[in-house]
Scaffold this motif. Structure first.
Motif, short mmCIF file in Angstrom:
data_model
loop_
_atom_site.label_atom_id
_atom_site.label_comp_id
_atom_site.label_asym_id
_atom_site.label_seq_id
_atom_site.Cartn_x
_atom_site.Cartn_y
_atom_site.Cartn_z
N GLY A 1 8.73 30.44 18.48
CA GLY A 1 8.46 31.10 19.76
C GLY A 1 7.71 32.40 19.65
O GLY A 1 7.61 33.14 20.63
N ARG A 2 7.18 32.72 18.46
CA ARG A 2 6.40 33.95 18.30
C ARG A 2 5.08 33.63 17.61
O ARG A 2 4.99 32.69 16.82
CB ARG A 2 7.15 34.97 17.44
CG ARG A 2 8.42 35.47 18.06
CD ARG A 2 9.01 36.62 17.25
NE ARG A 2 10.34 36.90 17.77
CZ ARG A 2 11.46 36.42 17.23
NH1 ARG A 2 11.40 35.70 16.12
NH2 ARG A 2 12.64 36.68 17.76
N VAL A 3 4.08 34.46 17.89
CA VAL A 3 2.83 34.34 17.14
C VAL A 3 3.06 35.02 15.80
O VAL A 3 3.45 36.17 15.74
CB VAL A 3 1.67 35.02 17.89
CG1 VAL A 3 0.42 35.02 17.03
CG2 VAL A 3 1.42 34.30 19.20
N VAL A 4 2.87 34.27 14.70
CA VAL A 4 3.09 34.87 13.39
C VAL A 4 1.78 35.28 12.73
O VAL A 4 1.77 36.11 11.82
CB VAL A 4 3.89 33.95 12.45
CG1 VAL A 4 5.31 33.74 12.98
CG2 VAL A 4 3.19 32.62 12.24
N GLU A 5 0.69 34.66 13.17
CA GLU A 5 -0.59 35.06 12.59
C GLU A 5 -1.69 34.70 13.58
O GLU A 5 -1.61 33.69 14.28
CB GLU A 5 -0.84 34.32 11.27
CG GLU A 5 -2.15 34.71 10.59
CD GLU A 5 -2.19 34.36 9.10
OE1 GLU A 5 -1.28 33.66 8.65
OE2 GLU A 5 -3.13 34.81 8.42
N GLU B 1 19.77 29.47 18.70
CA GLU B 1 20.41 30.48 17.85
C GLU B 1 19.39 31.02 16.87
O GLU B 1 19.47 30.78 15.66
CB GLU B 1 21.58 29.85 17.08
CG GLU B 1 22.79 29.57 17.93
CD GLU B 1 23.83 28.80 17.15
OE1 GLU B 1 24.29 29.32 16.12
OE2 GLU B 1 24.15 27.67 17.55
N LEU B 2 18.44 31.78 17.38
CA LEU B 2 17.40 32.33 16.51
C LEU B 2 18.00 33.40 15.62
O LEU B 2 18.87 34.16 16.05
CB LEU B 2 16.28 32.92 17.36
CG LEU B 2 15.21 31.96 17.86
CD1 LEU B 2 14.23 32.72 18.72
CD2 LEU B 2 14.49 31.30 16.70
N PHE C 1 11.13 32.77 10.34
CA PHE C 1 10.74 31.95 9.20
C PHE C 1 11.47 32.37 7.92
O PHE C 1 11.48 31.64 6.93
CB PHE C 1 9.22 32.03 9.00
CG PHE C 1 8.70 31.11 7.92
CD1 PHE C 1 8.84 29.73 8.04
CD2 PHE C 1 8.07 31.60 6.80
CE1 PHE C 1 8.38 28.87 7.07
CE2 PHE C 1 7.59 30.75 5.81
CZ PHE C 1 7.75 29.38 5.95
N ALA C 2 12.08 33.54 7.93
CA ALA C 2 12.69 34.09 6.71
C ALA C 2 13.63 33.11 6.00
O ALA C 2 13.59 32.99 4.77
CB ALA C 2 13.39 35.40 7.03
N PRO C 3 14.49 32.36 6.73
CA PRO C 3 15.41 31.45 6.01
C PRO C 3 14.69 30.39 5.18
O PRO C 3 15.27 29.86 4.25
CB PRO C 3 16.21 30.80 7.14
CG PRO C 3 16.10 31.72 8.30
CD PRO C 3 14.76 32.38 8.17
N ARG C 4 13.43 30.08 5.52
CA ARG C 4 12.70 29.05 4.76
C ARG C 4 11.67 29.68 3.82
O ARG C 4 10.97 28.97 3.12
CB ARG C 4 11.96 28.10 5.72
CG ARG C 4 12.84 27.39 6.69
CD ARG C 4 11.98 26.63 7.71
NE ARG C 4 11.39 25.41 7.15
CZ ARG C 4 10.52 24.65 7.82
NH1 ARG C 4 10.14 25.00 9.04
NH2 ARG C 4 10.03 23.57 7.26
#
Lengths: 315, 341, 338
Positions: free
Chosen positions: B242-246, B291-292, B298-301
């Motif tokens: 749900g966020r722009v990461v790049e 449950e973000l 992305f940190a967990p992966r």
């Protein structure tokens, strides 16, 4: 479309024949000799044979069937045993009366069902939905002759607003309030089951259609609600009409109890009396006419559905 | 074509300006946070691709630009301006004026997105009648010229066709004609070629590119396929959780992706030349939007995640001109100041 | 315990041969017109060698899914036969039951191909138990298979399909396909419904399993990149016919059939500085109900001429194992040889 129409009409011929065969056999599969029900028990054998020949009952069954069917198609259904006069005119009047009642009942049920079902489907899971579904459930589960009696008690006995029996003043039917008021209570009673069924059908259809991608597309085009409703109606129409057509057909024959409650002189009454008097020719003729209506309405429903839904047209 | 980026948007007012756009859905079990603070800028005539996998929020973002998410269950917050109109403040009546002439959308599956019981011609004409108040006959004539614009052969005959009578490619062309019917300034396309065959997909992409150039529209594509972006986009925004990461001009994003998710995604994409090599994969599964995690989604992966990544959502920072990355590891905050605050 | 069926004909004998395989689906009868048929698959021949991956590519309506169902004997062919390791399948040869033990299938839709009311463990152990494996052995085999497809049995064995993601469900389908020790697996668009990052995981897994279990694959896909990645040989189908067949390197670097060329050219460039400017093909694939006469591709082919409408093109070998069904290719080859 033309090809389909012709094909569909062609299909009704064997169905009609099969139906008529069943009606014909009604007399012959019921126990006993049909002559026995006409003549006194001590009639001499020669007289019985003479009557048998008169009625054509001494000929082989297929010939009898052919003769009976060709006469029936010309409107000659033979004589009523109990009344001793031709069935045709009585049956014609009764069918007209029943058709009128069924048409009013079905139309009323259709309108109620579309309104309730449309509202329930558009506001799925809201209180409106629950209310409409509740009414629909009431409609399909309450015995309609019971409701008929309740309506009679309220509107005829207590409030004295509407008549409870018959078709109004003697003489020919006229389209005025004096006659039409006799139609109100039986039509309302009769509308109950189709109203319930149509509500449930329309609700399912509308809520399904509202969830379709093309509705999102229509909203995305900026159509007003009225414009979107048009699309919902056209998409829901084929199935709704199919349900309605079959309901109308079953109202024609299935209103025996309602006609009995309101003493409505239709086919239901005719059947009712024929059953109690073991008047087999009347039973045979009435069943045949009702069955033909059923086949005919099915044909109309199929053709209407195909005309409304382009996906069903196989060009 | 304008290569404007959020930081350097040169034109006085961009066609689309979204700030901190959030969309959540109420479900019986939980609240699903599909979009969590998206900033978007699009110049007139520019083409942006939103790239992401299922559940990244890309389609929801696109629909939010039209306020097309189911109204009862959806909460949309943030700022949204399209063509100088405040879309967030619009009433239902204003929205129906906005949809069509200002912004319109092409959907992934034209067979289900077109009404099966109305002809193509009717469905195109009704939008024109609705918005321009011209006669049905005139609208039908316009519909015909639109079908010709999208290169449908024997267009006059197709006007009377029902959607199921057309092939997949023609249906999508009809959908495009419908979207263009009221000369929108912004065209949104939700996976417009995913349901199509390969030889048809490229035709539709080239058509969209041509139409965009000729009509000068702003276009936002949503896709999961970097190949589509490489053919049509000026800029690409990669979404995750749900966020722009790049976000970067397309050639930069394809050549030198910075965010670990983007590089992972590109590495995992099969293309000519991967034969015989082992595909790099991203371990784990996408986040549960109900449950973000508190930090970077992305940190967990992420194989490069540091303790700080799990604590707070990192800001979107500019690494080079027009290239923005939301990752404190590849783009530490002390080098660059945050943008778009 | 079920053992893998032994090899019969040695490595040189193809594992599977399709000979003249044809499937015509009749459309509903019409009163005034003659009966129409959909020529879904029309007289195709190919073989699959032991240990290879044969990729089948094509667009919608090309018959690739029908072909897979014919290979699986899920539908009766109109004509033609399937020969498995030298034995014809059917009455006289290999029984269907024995054949199906050796050939398994994985479908595109990972959800609808699993029974939603069975746990993962029950789904995978079902077929071995039907074939007479005792329950305890079937369960332990199931756990081995779950391990092999990268799902911890302790965590997943007791779950139901709806509790898993698409990628995990596809792993379950693969594990289930392996349960009877098959020799050939038909993969019908196995990764098409998956996200890119998951697609890569499943492709890696399929390549690993093939080595680990000594398998042969028929890999059906509309995605040329995926086929190029996994296949050894590629078969290109168009409207129920084979357009071209050949080794993956040769076919991808030097496609002979105009359709194959167009398919390859339709792939996005992946390089914004070299975007496509012209679509390689116009229009959609025609309806398989009334395919064009002669060469079925001629209506969209730039090279088509009179002959293409008159005769179906013969197969012409271009290189060893690489042939195409195209008049232009045959003519070209003739010219070169003269």
């Amino acid at each position: 479309m033309l090809e389909y129409t012709l094909k569909r009409i062609a299909y009704t011929i064997p169905i009609g024949l099969a139906v008529s065969l069943v009606c014909f056999m009604l007399v012959h599969i019921s126990p006993g000799d049909p002559i026995d029900s006409i003549v006194p028990p001590d009639t001499p054998t020669e007289v019985i044979e003479q009557i048998r020949a008169e009625y054509g009952l001494d000929r082989p069954l297929p010939v009898q069937y052919g003769l009976w069917l060709s006469r029936a198609l010309q409107g000659d259904f033979g004589e009523s045993i109990s009344k001793g006069r031709p069935i045709g005119p009585d049956l014609w009047v009764a069918t007209k009366n029943s058709l009128m009642l069924a048409a009013f009942g079905a139309t009323l049920g259709f309108v109620i069902g579309c309104v309730l079902g449309g509202a329930a489907g558009a506001f799925r899971d809201s209180w409106i939905d629950k209310l409409c579904l509740g009414i629909a459930l009431f409609g399909v589960s309450v015995p309609h002759y019971w409701l008929g009696m309740v309506l009679v008690i309220i509107f005829s006995v207590q409030l004295n607003l509407l008549p409870s029996m018959g078709m109004g003043p003697t003489g020919p039917w006229a389209w005025d309030w004096d006659h039409l008021r006799f139609l109100v209570l039986p039509a309302v009673t009769l509308s109950l089951i189709p109203a319930g069924l149509v509500t449930r059908t329309v609700r399912g259809l509308v809520s399904d259609i509202m969830g379709q991608d093309y509705i999102t597309t229509l909203r995305g085009k900026g159509l007003r609600t009225s414009g979107i409703v048009l699309h919902v109606i056209k998409n829901a129409a084929p199935t709704t009409l199919a349900v309605m057509g079959l309901q109308l057909a079953s109202l024609l024959g299935g209103s025996i109890l309602v006609e009995a409650v309101f003493a409505w002189p239709g086919t239901g009454m005719l059947l009712n009396n024929a059953i109690f008097q073991r008047d087999l020719p009347v039973l045979q003729a009435t069943t045949l006419v009702l069955a033909f209506f059923f086949v005919f309405l099915n044909l109309i429903v199929d053709l209407a559905q195909t005309a409304l839904d382009p996906r069903m047209r196989r060009t | 074509m304008n290569m404007a980026s959020p930081a350097t948007a040169a034109s006085p007012t961009p066609l689309v300006r979204a700030r901190d756009l959030c969309v959540s859905f109420a479900t019986p079990r939980a609240t699903v946070n599909a979009v969590n603070g998206v900033n978007l800028d699009l110049a007139q005539g520019e083409s942006l691709c939103i790239l992401g996998e299922s559940g990244s929020g890309k389609s929801v973002t696109l629909r939010a630009l039209m306020r097309l998410n189911p109204p009862k269950r959806t909460v949309v917050t943030g700022e949204l301006n399209v063509a100088n109109q405040d879309v967030m403040q619009m009433t239902q009546a204003q929205l129906s004026q906005y949809r069509g002439p200002v912004v319109s959308m092409i959907f992934q599956e034209p067979l289900s997105a077109l009404d099966p019981v109305f002809t193509i011609g009717h469905q195109i004409a009704e939008a024109i009648v609705r918005h321009e108040g011209i006669s049905r006959k005139a609208a039908r004539a316009r519909a015909l010229s639109l079908l010709e614009l999208v290169q449908i052969p024997s267009a006059a005959r197709r006007l009377g066709a029902y959607p199921h009578e057309l092939s997949g490619g023609l249906r999508q062309r009809a959908m495009i004609a419908m979207a263009l019917s009221c000369n929108p300034r912004l065209l949104l396309a939700d996976e417009p070629t995913t349901a199509l065959d390969a030889t048809v997909q490229i035709q539709i992409l080239l058509l969209l590119r041509k139409l965009q150039r000729e009509l000068g529209m702003g276009v936002i594509f949503v896709t999961h396929d970097i190949g589509v972006a490489s053919e049509v986009a000026d800029r690409v925004a990669v979404m995750y959780g749900g966020r722009v990461v790049e976000e970067a001009p397309v050639e930069i994003l394809i050549r030198s992706p910075r965010h670990p998710y983007t590089s992972g995604l590109l590495g995992a994409t099969v293309h000519a030349g991967t034969r015989g090599t082992r595909l790099t994969t991203i371990p784990g599964a996408p986040p549960d939007l109900a449950e973000l995690p508190a930090g970077c989604a992305f940190a967990p992966r992420c194989t490069r995640a540091e303790p700080g990544c799990h604590k707070a959502v990192p800001p979107l920072l500019e690494v080079t001109a027009g290239h923005h990355v939301r990752c404190p590891v590849v783009c530490p905050a002390r080098i660059q100041a945050p943008i778009n605050v | 315990m079920i053992e893998r069926m032994p090899d019969r004909g040695g490595p040189q004998q193809p594992l599977l041969i399709a000979r003249g395989l044809t499937k015509h689906f009749p459309l509903s009868k019409s009163l005034m017109r003659r009966r129409e048929v959909v020529q879904a698959v029309d007289n195709i021949d190919f073989s699959v060698m032991k240990g290879e991956t044969l990729g089948i590519v094509g667009e919608s309506g090309c018959g690739k899914s029908t072909a897979s169902r014919l290979i699986m004997q899920l539908i009766e062919p109109t004509s033609g036969e399937v020969i498995f390791d030298g034995e014809s399948i059917g009455r006289s040869g290999l029984s269907l039951k024995k054949y199906r033990r050796q050939v398994q299938m994985v479908f595109q839709d990972s959800y609808s191909s699993l029974n939603p009311r069975l746990t993962i463990e029950e789904s995978i152990s079902y077929a071995p138990m039907v074939h007479g494996v005792p329950k305890s052995k079937a369960i332990s085999r199931t756990h081995e298979l779950l391990e092999a497809v990268g799902l911890a049995p302790s965590q997943y064995a007791r779950r139901y399909p709806h509790e898993l993601s698409g990628g995990q469900r596809q792993r379950i389908n693969i594990a289930r396909a392996l349960a009877l020790h098959p020799r050939l697996i038909v993969l019908d668009e196995p990764v098409s419904a998956l996200d890119k990052s998951v697609e890569a995981q499943v492709l890696n897994l399929l390549i690993d399993l093939k080595k680990q279990f000594d398998l042969t694959y028929i890999f059906i896909s509309h995605d040329l990149n995926v086929v190029e990645h996994v296949a050894d040989r590629v078969l290109v189908m168009y409207l129920g016919k084979i357009a071209e067949i050949g080794p993956v390197d040769s076919l991808f670097s030097d496609p002979a059939h105009p359709y194959t060329q167009a398919l390859l050219d339709s792939r996005p460039s992946m390089d914004p500085s070299r975007r496509r400017t012209e679509p390689p093909l116009f229009g959609d694939p025609p309806n398989p109900i009334n395919p064009p006469s002669g060469c079925r591709f001629r209506t969209r082919c730039r090279k088509a001429w009179g002959l293409c409408a008159e005769q179906p093109p013969p197969f012409h070998q271009i290189k060893p194992n690489h042939s195409a069904s195209c008049h232009a290719v045959a003519l070209e080859a003739e010219r070169v040889s003269e």
